[in-house]
Design an enzyme around this catalytic site. Structure first.
Site, PDB file in Angstrom:
ATOM      1  CG  ASP A 131      -2.005  -0.828   1.193  1.00 54.66           C
ATOM      2  OD1 ASP A 131      -2.449  -1.322   0.328  1.00 54.66           O
ATOM      3  OD2 ASP A 131      -2.741  -1.221   2.200  1.00 54.66           O
ATOM      4  NE  ARG A 181      -4.617  -1.498  -4.244  1.00 61.29           N
ATOM      5  CZ  ARG A 181      -4.357  -1.805  -2.938  1.00 61.29           C
ATOM      6  NH1 ARG A 181      -3.933  -0.826  -2.252  1.00 61.29           N
ATOM      7  NH2 ARG A 181      -4.472  -2.939  -2.641  1.00 61.29           N
TER       8      ARG A 181
HETATM    9  C1  LIG Z   1      -8.945  -1.070  -3.302  1.00 61.61           C
HETATM   10  C2  LIG Z   1      -8.289   0.269  -3.060  1.00 61.61           C
HETATM   11  C3  LIG Z   1      -7.176   0.261  -2.343  1.00 61.61           C
HETATM   12  C4  LIG Z   1      -6.531   1.392  -1.856  1.00 61.61           C
HETATM   13  N1  LIG Z   1      -5.403   1.644  -1.436  1.00 61.61           N
HETATM   14  C5  LIG Z   1      -4.772   2.955  -1.162  1.00 61.61           C
HETATM   15  C6  LIG Z   1      -3.412   3.248  -0.825  1.00 61.61           C
HETATM   16  O1  LIG Z   1      -2.524   2.368  -0.670  1.00 61.61           O
HETATM   17  N2  LIG Z   1      -3.020   4.446  -0.599  1.00 61.61           N
HETATM   18  C7  LIG Z   1      -3.819   5.634  -0.408  1.00 61.61           C
HETATM   19  O2  LIG Z   1      -3.452   6.596  -0.358  1.00 61.61           O
HETATM   20  N3  LIG Z   1      -5.171   5.400  -0.878  1.00 61.61           N
HETATM   21  C8  LIG Z   1      -5.761   3.960  -1.063  1.00 61.61           C
HETATM   22  N4  LIG Z   1      -7.015   3.940  -1.539  1.00 61.61           N
HETATM   23  C9  LIG Z   1      -8.052   4.945  -1.209  1.00 61.61           C
HETATM   24  C10 LIG Z   1      -8.181   6.043  -2.572  1.00 61.61           C
HETATM   25  O3  LIG Z   1      -6.840   6.552  -2.554  1.00 61.61           O
HETATM   26  C11 LIG Z   1      -9.341   6.951  -2.140  1.00 61.61           C
HETATM   27  O4  LIG Z   1      -9.104   7.750  -1.143  1.00 61.61           O
HETATM   28  C12 LIG Z   1     -10.633   6.393  -2.196  1.00 61.61           C
HETATM   29  O5  LIG Z   1     -10.774   5.273  -2.985  1.00 61.61           O
HETATM   30  C13 LIG Z   1     -11.679   7.221  -2.669  1.00 61.61           C
HETATM   31  O6  LIG Z   1     -11.498   7.600  -3.934  1.00 61.61           O
HETATM   32  P1  LIG Z   1     -12.535   7.469  -5.066  1.00 61.61           P
HETATM   33  O7  LIG Z   1     -11.515   7.189  -6.200  1.00 61.61           O
HETATM   34  O8  LIG Z   1     -13.381   6.244  -4.691  1.00 61.61           O
HETATM   35  O9  LIG Z   1     -13.165   8.611  -5.532  1.00 61.61           O
HETATM   36  P2  LIG Z   1     -13.861   9.867  -4.858  1.00 61.61           P
HETATM   37  O10 LIG Z   1     -13.908  10.979  -5.866  1.00 61.61           O
HETATM   38  O11 LIG Z   1     -13.440  10.219  -3.492  1.00 61.61           O
HETATM   39  O12 LIG Z   1     -15.216   9.189  -4.446  1.00 61.61           O
HETATM   40  C14 LIG Z   1     -16.366   8.919  -5.707  1.00 61.61           C
HETATM   41  C15 LIG Z   1     -17.449   8.452  -5.086  1.00 61.61           C
HETATM   42  O13 LIG Z   1     -17.212   7.117  -4.635  1.00 61.61           O
HETATM   43  C16 LIG Z   1     -17.752   7.003  -3.244  1.00 61.61           C
HETATM   44  N5  LIG Z   1     -17.022   6.947  -2.133  1.00 61.61           N
HETATM   45  C17 LIG Z   1     -15.626   7.108  -2.029  1.00 61.61           C
HETATM   46  N6  LIG Z   1     -15.124   6.804  -0.777  1.00 61.61           N
HETATM   47  C18 LIG Z   1     -16.190   6.399  -0.002  1.00 61.61           C
HETATM   48  C19 LIG Z   1     -16.315   6.405   1.300  1.00 61.61           C
HETATM   49  N7  LIG Z   1     -15.310   6.282   2.120  1.00 61.61           N
HETATM   50  N8  LIG Z   1     -17.718   5.800   1.789  1.00 61.61           N
HETATM   51  C20 LIG Z   1     -18.711   5.761   0.981  1.00 61.61           C
HETATM   52  N9  LIG Z   1     -18.703   6.092  -0.357  1.00 61.61           N
HETATM   53  C21 LIG Z   1     -17.522   6.457  -0.725  1.00 61.61           C
HETATM   54  C22 LIG Z   1     -18.871   8.154  -3.206  1.00 61.61           C
HETATM   55  O14 LIG Z   1     -19.903   7.679  -3.775  1.00 61.61           O
HETATM   56  C23 LIG Z   1     -18.152   9.087  -3.723  1.00 61.61           C
HETATM   57  O15 LIG Z   1     -19.027  10.001  -4.440  1.00 61.61           O
HETATM   58  C24 LIG Z   1      -7.416   2.696  -2.003  1.00 61.61           C
HETATM   59  C25 LIG Z   1      -8.697   2.707  -2.482  1.00 61.61           C
HETATM   60  C26 LIG Z   1      -9.187   1.344  -2.975  1.00 61.61           C
HETATM   61  C27 LIG Z   1     -10.453   1.210  -3.636  1.00 61.61           C
END
Ligand SMILES: Cc1cc2nc3c(=O)[nH]c(=O)nc-3n(C[C@H](O)[C@H](O)[C@H](O)COP(=O)(O)OP(=O)(O)OC[C@H]3O[C@@H](n4cnc5c(N)ncnc54)[C@H](O)[C@@H]3O)c2cc1C
Length: 305
Positions: A131, A181
């Site tokens: 991660d 990722r």
């Molecule tokens: C499999 C996976 C691994 C990850 N690993 C890392 C990592 O190693 N390092 C790191 O910094 N980040 C990691 N992340 C987190 C990532 O960086 C984002 O903070 C997170 O995924 C929210 O971004 P988004 O792309 O979903 O878009 P956003 O623009 O934040 O959200 C888009 C839509 O997704 C939904 N959504 C997003 N988050 C939430 C929530 N918490 N609860 C409910 N609905 C939500 C909502 O409908 C929102 O409108 C990971 C995410 C995923 C999916």
């Protein structure tokens, strides 16, 4: 924005953690995002997802281990986890954080420990995802991943589209054939190193996705954002990237409607399953991502409910 920044700051608070973690309401709300406290809970969640056609990545929660004994015992846990995944034929890999493996203590030790886990995973035909944590660790994470990847195939890391440096890192890691990722990034970062505006993060996400997917390496497109998902679907259709050449990834308990839809449409999807007792920082980052999550949590805290 202010709430997000505050929650991300609080996610690092050692004083708030015991209060939130001992509170029944927070424990209940956290269960929406965390599969449970034990490895058995994570395996059970993964088995259910596998049955529905989804893959899993198991994440033993815990960050910033500061003693060698703690870091070494974490390794034993991971080796046993990979053995159990193989024995039970689970469709799952493992995601881990370098600070769990003593990065703050001694980088050489950390690399030795990661090497052991990756060697074992690779021997079983499995995979370790490192991660990406806050920007204080980006350079070390990229460099350590490169060194371990030079020895074993079964390792990859994460690129955060909010960082200006991400494109350069993507190019460097692709030269090694490293699986990546792609996510937006979950930490609080200053504007001199990260795009402050969502529109710019999203544009960079799409740009990086378009570099990753035609590269011939198997990558993960990690997002719940329908716009990012649509851009990916459009791009793979246009460029004839096969559905078996990449996977979407989402977090446990988030946008299960979209999860089901992607599987119905025939895309590969892996769910990141966090488990363990040390769930406070992970929980706070999920609250920070969406005001509705915070409101849900606060409403449940009200007496009389
Ligand atoms: C499999 C996976 C691994 C990850 N690993 C890392 C990592 O190693 N390092 C790191 O910094 N980040 C990691 N992340 C987190 C990532 O960086 C984002 O903070 C997170 O995924 C929210 O971004 P988004 O792309 O979903 O878009 P956003 O623009 O934040 O959200 C888009 C839509 O997704 C939904 N959504 C997003 N988050 C939430 C929530 N918490 N609860 C409910 N609905 C939500 C909502 O409908 C929102 O409108 C990971 C995410 C995923 C999916």
């Amino acid at each position: 924005m202010v709430t997000r920044a505050l929650l991300l700051k609080l996610s690092e608070s050692k004083r708030l953690a015991p209060f939130i973690m001992s509170n029944d309401v927070s424990r209940r709300v956290a269960r929406r995002f965390v599969a449970g406290e034990t490895l058995d809970d994570a395996f059970e969640a993964a088995r259910i997802l596998n049955k529905a056609g989804l893959s899993a990545s198991l994440d033993q929660l815990g960050e910033n281990v500061n003693d060698e004994t703690g870091a070494r015992s974490t390794v034993d846990g991971y080796l046993a986890t990979f053995d159990r995944i193989a024995r039970q034929r689970l469709d799952a890999n493992v995601s881990l954080k370098l600070t769990q493996l003593g990065l703050d203590l001694n980088e050489t030790l950390c690399e030795e420990l990661v090497g052991k886990i990756v060697e074992h995973a690779t021997s079983l035909g499995n995979f370790v995802r490192i991660d990406m944590e806050g920007s204080a660790y980006t350079q070390q994470t990229v460099e350590l991943t490169k060194r371990v990847r030079a020895k074993y195939a079964g390792v990859g890391t994460v690129m955060q589209a909010y960082l200006y440096r991400a494109e350069q890192d993507v190019q460097d890691l692709l030269r090694l054939g490293c699986r990546l990722r792609l996510c937006k990034g979950a930490y609080k970062e200053p504007p001199d190193i990260a795009f402050p505006n969502k529109a710019d993060v999203d544009a960079n996400y799409v740009k990086l996705m378009k570099i990753l997917l035609p590269s011939g390496v198997y990558h993960g497109i990690a997002t719940h954002d329908p716009a990012m998902i649509q851009a990916t679907k459009d791009f793979v259709r246009e460029k004839n990237v096969g559905r078996d050449q990449f996977e979407f990834q989402m977090l446990y308990g988030i946008r299960t409607d979209l999860q089901e839809q992607l599987v119905r449409e025939g895309y590969r999807l892996r769910i990141y399953i966090p488990f363990g007792t040390d769930w406070f920082p992970y929980f706070m980052r999920r609250l920070a991502e969406r005001p509705a999550n915070l409101m849900f949590f606060l409403r449940n805290l009200m007496p009389g409910r």
